[in-house]
Design a protein around this motif. Structure first.
Motif, mmCIF file in Angstrom:
data_model
loop_
_atom_site.group_PDB
_atom_site.id
_atom_site.type_symbol
_atom_site.label_atom_id
_atom_site.label_comp_id
_atom_site.label_asym_id
_atom_site.label_seq_id
_atom_site.Cartn_x
_atom_site.Cartn_y
_atom_site.Cartn_z
ATOM 1 N N ASP A 1 0.851 -1.196 0.000
ATOM 2 C CA ASP A 1 0.000 0.000 0.000
ATOM 3 C C ASP A 1 0.885 1.244 0.000
ATOM 4 O O ASP A 1 1.848 1.312 0.759
ATOM 5 N N THR A 2 0.568 2.207 -0.840
ATOM 6 C CA THR A 2 1.390 3.421 -0.917
ATOM 7 C C THR A 2 1.201 4.322 0.302
ATOM 8 O O THR A 2 2.138 4.998 0.719
ATOM 9 N N ALA A 3 0.018 4.302 0.902
ATOM 10 C CA ALA A 3 -0.238 5.150 2.068
ATOM 11 C C ALA A 3 0.332 4.531 3.348
ATOM 12 O O ALA A 3 0.836 5.242 4.206
ATOM 13 N N ASP A 4 0.220 3.227 3.477
ATOM 14 C CA ASP A 4 0.730 2.528 4.656
ATOM 15 C C ASP A 4 1.551 1.339 4.158
ATOM 16 O O ASP A 4 1.018 0.275 3.857
ATOM 17 N N ARG A 5 2.850 1.526 4.067
ATOM 18 C CA ARG A 5 3.728 0.531 3.463
ATOM 19 C C ARG A 5 3.772 -0.782 4.232
ATOM 20 O O ARG A 5 4.264 -1.779 3.738
ATOM 21 N N ARG A 6 3.221 -0.811 5.450
ATOM 22 C CA ARG A 6 3.161 -2.060 6.202
ATOM 23 C C ARG A 6 2.061 -2.974 5.676
ATOM 24 O O ARG A 6 2.090 -4.172 5.892
#
Length: 149
Positions: free
Chosen positions: A92-97
């Motif tokens: 995910d680009t917003a939350d790389r986790r």
């Protein structure tokens, strides 16, 4: 053949039912998934491909829950599918986790090729049941699956 356990009537009945359910499940599963061996694909790998095809991209935990596999096992299943370029992990680009698993074009093509025959095999296996028996089996399985202590 039922249990040889010498317990109460209720215990023997439960064990006999469990054995019959387990044997039926294993037998049907073996016959239905026999075609997967020809494609060099496991039942778990098929489950992941089918889930992604019908539900869209999912995180690994959701996939594991869907096909009843542990987090460690689902990681291995996805790793093997990824090696064959049938799925890809997308961060995910917003939350790389947060990582979702997506079908690749090759994965979509494969599941579209094999799913119709899979449905035919399952339909054939269950063709011995009447509509009423299908409904009763569904109710019983749901009841057993939702039992809580």
């Amino acid at each position: 053949m039922g249990t040889k356990f010498k317990g109460s009537k209720r215990e023997i009945q439960a064990l006999d039912s469990f054995i019959k359910l387990k044997r039926a499940t294993e037998t049907i599963s073996s016959r239905v998934s026999s075609e997967f061996n020809k494609l060099n694909i496991s039942e778990s790998q098929f489950g992941v491909l089918e889930s992604l095809y019908h539900l869209g991209p999912l995180c690994q935990k959701s996939l594991g829950d869907k096909i009843l596999k542990s987090t460690g096992n689902i990681t291995l299943v996805i790793d093997n599918l990824e090696k064959r370029s049938l799925v890809e992990r997308v961060r995910d680009t917003a939350d790389r986790r947060f990582i979702t698993v997506h079908l690749t074009d090759a994965g979509k093509k494969l599941i579209e090729e094999i799913f119709p025959d899979h449905v035919k095999r399952i339909t054939n296996e269950f063709s011995i049941l009447s509509a009423e028996e299908h409904e009763a089996l569904g109710r019983i399985c749901k009841k057993l699956g939702k039992k809580e202590e």
